[in-house]
Design a protein around this motif. Sequence first.
Motif, PDB file in Angstrom:
ATOM      1  N   ASN A   1       0.882  -1.162   0.000  1.00 27.90           N
ATOM      2  CA  ASN A   1       0.000   0.000   0.000  1.00 27.90           C
ATOM      3  C   ASN A   1       0.921   1.212   0.000  1.00 27.90           C
ATOM      4  OD1 ASN A   1      -1.851   2.012   0.416  1.00 27.90           O
ATOM      5  ND2 ASN A   1      -2.917   0.961   2.054  1.00 27.90           N
ATOM      6  N   VAL A   2       1.113   1.780  -1.164  1.00 27.02           N
ATOM      7  CA  VAL A   2       2.126   2.810  -1.347  1.00 27.02           C
ATOM      8  C   VAL A   2       1.753   4.097  -0.612  1.00 27.02           C
ATOM      9  CG1 VAL A   2       3.424   4.135  -3.042  1.00 27.02           C
ATOM     10  CG2 VAL A   2       2.731   1.804  -3.563  1.00 27.02           C
ATOM     11  N   ALA A   3       0.588   4.648  -0.915  1.00 30.13           N
ATOM     12  CA  ALA A   3       0.150   5.884  -0.260  1.00 30.13           C
ATOM     13  C   ALA A   3      -1.274   6.195  -0.679  1.00 30.13           C
ATOM     14  CB  ALA A   3       1.069   7.040  -0.636  1.00 30.13           C
ATOM     15  N   SER A   4      -2.072   6.598   0.263  1.00 29.80           N
ATOM     16  CA  SER A   4      -3.424   7.084   0.002  1.00 29.80           C
ATOM     17  C   SER A   4      -4.246   6.150  -0.880  1.00 29.80           C
ATOM     18  CB  SER A   4      -3.377   8.474  -0.628  1.00 29.80           C
ATOM     19  OG  SER A   4      -2.693   9.363   0.210  1.00 29.80           O
ATOM     20  N   GLY A   5      -4.107   4.853  -0.685  1.00 23.28           N
ATOM     21  CA  GLY A   5      -4.915   3.889  -1.422  1.00 23.28           C
ATOM     22  C   GLY A   5      -4.275   3.326  -2.666  1.00 23.28           C
ATOM     23  N   TYR A   6      -3.107   3.814  -3.056  1.00 22.06           N
ATOM     24  CA  TYR A   6      -2.413   3.247  -4.207  1.00 22.06           C
ATOM     25  C   TYR A   6      -1.710   1.973  -3.762  1.00 22.06           C
ATOM     26  CZ  TYR A   6      -3.345   7.355  -6.973  1.00 22.06           C
ATOM     27  OH  TYR A   6      -3.974   8.355  -7.667  1.00 22.06           O
ATOM     28  N   ILE A   7      -1.951   0.897  -4.491  1.00 21.07           N
ATOM     29  CA  ILE A   7      -1.390  -0.401  -4.127  1.00 21.07           C
ATOM     30  C   ILE A   7      -0.609  -0.957  -5.308  1.00 21.07           C
ATOM     31  CG2 ILE A   7      -1.920  -2.752  -3.394  1.00 21.07           C
ATOM     32  CD1 ILE A   7      -4.469  -1.606  -2.105  1.00 21.07           C
ATOM     33  N   SER A   8       0.622  -1.358  -5.046  1.00 20.99           N
ATOM     34  CA  SER A   8       1.479  -1.967  -6.063  1.00 20.99           C
ATOM     35  C   SER A   8       1.508  -3.477  -5.869  1.00 20.99           C
ATOM     36  CB  SER A   8       2.903  -1.428  -5.968  1.00 20.99           C
ATOM     37  OG  SER A   8       2.933  -0.066  -6.257  1.00 20.99           O
ATOM     38  N   VAL A   9       1.432  -4.203  -6.978  1.00 20.60           N
ATOM     39  CA  VAL A   9       1.530  -5.660  -6.984  1.00 20.60           C
ATOM     40  C   VAL A   9       2.804  -6.012  -7.747  1.00 20.60           C
ATOM     41  CG1 VAL A   9       0.457  -7.792  -7.771  1.00 20.60           C
ATOM     42  CG2 VAL A   9      -0.973  -5.930  -6.936  1.00 20.60           C
ATOM     43  N   ILE A  10       3.599  -6.938  -7.187  1.00 23.66           N
ATOM     44  CA  ILE A  10       4.882  -7.294  -7.784  1.00 23.66           C
ATOM     45  C   ILE A  10       4.903  -8.783  -8.109  1.00 23.66           C
ATOM     46  CG2 ILE A  10       7.388  -7.327  -7.450  1.00 23.66           C
ATOM     47  CD1 ILE A  10       6.901  -5.274  -5.152  1.00 23.66           C
ATOM     48  N   VAL A  11       5.276  -9.110  -9.349  1.00 27.22           N
ATOM     49  CA  VAL A  11       5.476 -10.493  -9.764  1.00 27.22           C
ATOM     50  C   VAL A  11       6.861 -10.614 -10.363  1.00 27.22           C
ATOM     51  CG1 VAL A  11       3.025 -10.966 -10.192  1.00 27.22           C
ATOM     52  CG2 VAL A  11       4.468 -10.193 -12.074  1.00 27.22           C
ATOM     53  N   ARG A  12       7.359 -11.845 -10.429  1.00 27.14           N
ATOM     54  CA  ARG A  12       8.637 -12.063 -11.100  1.00 27.14           C
ATOM     55  C   ARG A  12       8.631 -13.384 -11.836  1.00 27.14           C
ATOM     56  NH1 ARG A  12      12.738 -12.137  -6.024  1.00 27.14           N
ATOM     57  NH2 ARG A  12      11.652 -13.626  -4.742  1.00 27.14           N
ATOM     58  N   GLY A  13       9.491 -13.464 -12.832  1.00 30.56           N
ATOM     59  CA  GLY A  13       9.603 -14.633 -13.685  1.00 30.56           C
ATOM     60  C   GLY A  13      10.440 -14.272 -14.889  1.00 30.56           C
ATOM     61  N   ASP A  14      10.302 -15.012 -15.975  1.00 33.42           N
ATOM     62  CA  ASP A  14      11.071 -14.635 -17.157  1.00 33.42           C
ATOM     63  C   ASP A  14      10.411 -13.425 -17.826  1.00 33.42           C
ATOM     64  OD1 ASP A  14       9.182 -15.496 -19.218  1.00 33.42           O
ATOM     65  OD2 ASP A  14       9.819 -17.538 -18.801  1.00 33.42           O
ATOM     66  N   VAL A  15      11.133 -12.795 -18.728  1.00 30.57           N
ATOM     67  CA  VAL A  15      10.684 -11.537 -19.319  1.00 30.57           C
ATOM     68  C   VAL A  15       9.342 -11.696 -20.028  1.00 30.57           C
ATOM     69  CG1 VAL A  15      11.256  -9.714 -20.979  1.00 30.57           C
ATOM     70  CG2 VAL A  15      13.056 -10.728 -19.598  1.00 30.57           C
ATOM     71  N   GLY A  16       9.199 -12.718 -20.845  1.00 36.19           N
ATOM     72  CA  GLY A  16       7.948 -12.922 -21.586  1.00 36.19           C
ATOM     73  C   GLY A  16       6.763 -13.148 -20.661  1.00 36.19           C
ATOM     74  N   ALA A  17       6.975 -13.927 -19.617  1.00 33.39           N
ATOM     75  CA  ALA A  17       5.897 -14.198 -18.666  1.00 33.39           C
ATOM     76  C   ALA A  17       5.492 -12.924 -17.930  1.00 33.39           C
ATOM     77  CB  ALA A  17       6.318 -15.277 -17.675  1.00 33.39           C
ATOM     78  N   CYS A  18       6.467 -12.124 -17.532  1.00 37.12           N
ATOM     79  CA  CYS A  18       6.143 -10.863 -16.842  1.00 37.12           C
ATOM     80  C   CYS A  18       5.413  -9.898 -17.766  1.00 37.12           C
ATOM     81  CB  CYS A  18       7.408 -10.218 -16.281  1.00 37.12           C
ATOM     82  SG  CYS A  18       7.994 -11.016 -14.779  1.00 37.12           S
TER      83      CYS A  18
END
Length: 102
Positions: A38-55
């Motif tokens: 929850n970055v600030a004031s309701g902004y939420i970041s989602v992070i995934v990882r994998g190979d470039v094509g999958a991301c």
Amino acid sequence: MARYEALGLIETFGLVFALEAADAMCKSANVELVGYENVASGYISVIVRGDVGACRTAVETGIAAVEGMEGGNLYSSIVIARPHQDLEKIIKRYAITNLITE
């Protein structure tokens, strides 16, 4: 330290949109959900990882999922191919395993 070729991030306004993005991202490609913040004031970041094509696929699908929702509010998105190893210091802070233990 495990080596991942790419990171994919989506930032939305609101938990419902972040969950929809994360669900779509994980279902669309072979990526690992790292965590969220929850970055600030309701902004939420989602992070995934994998190979470039999958991301890339995951981020594109996550964007489409959020934009397809009524009132969907996508703030930003990015795919970082071959991130520098020092980014792992930041990523670890937002890992789901750390969030559960806090």
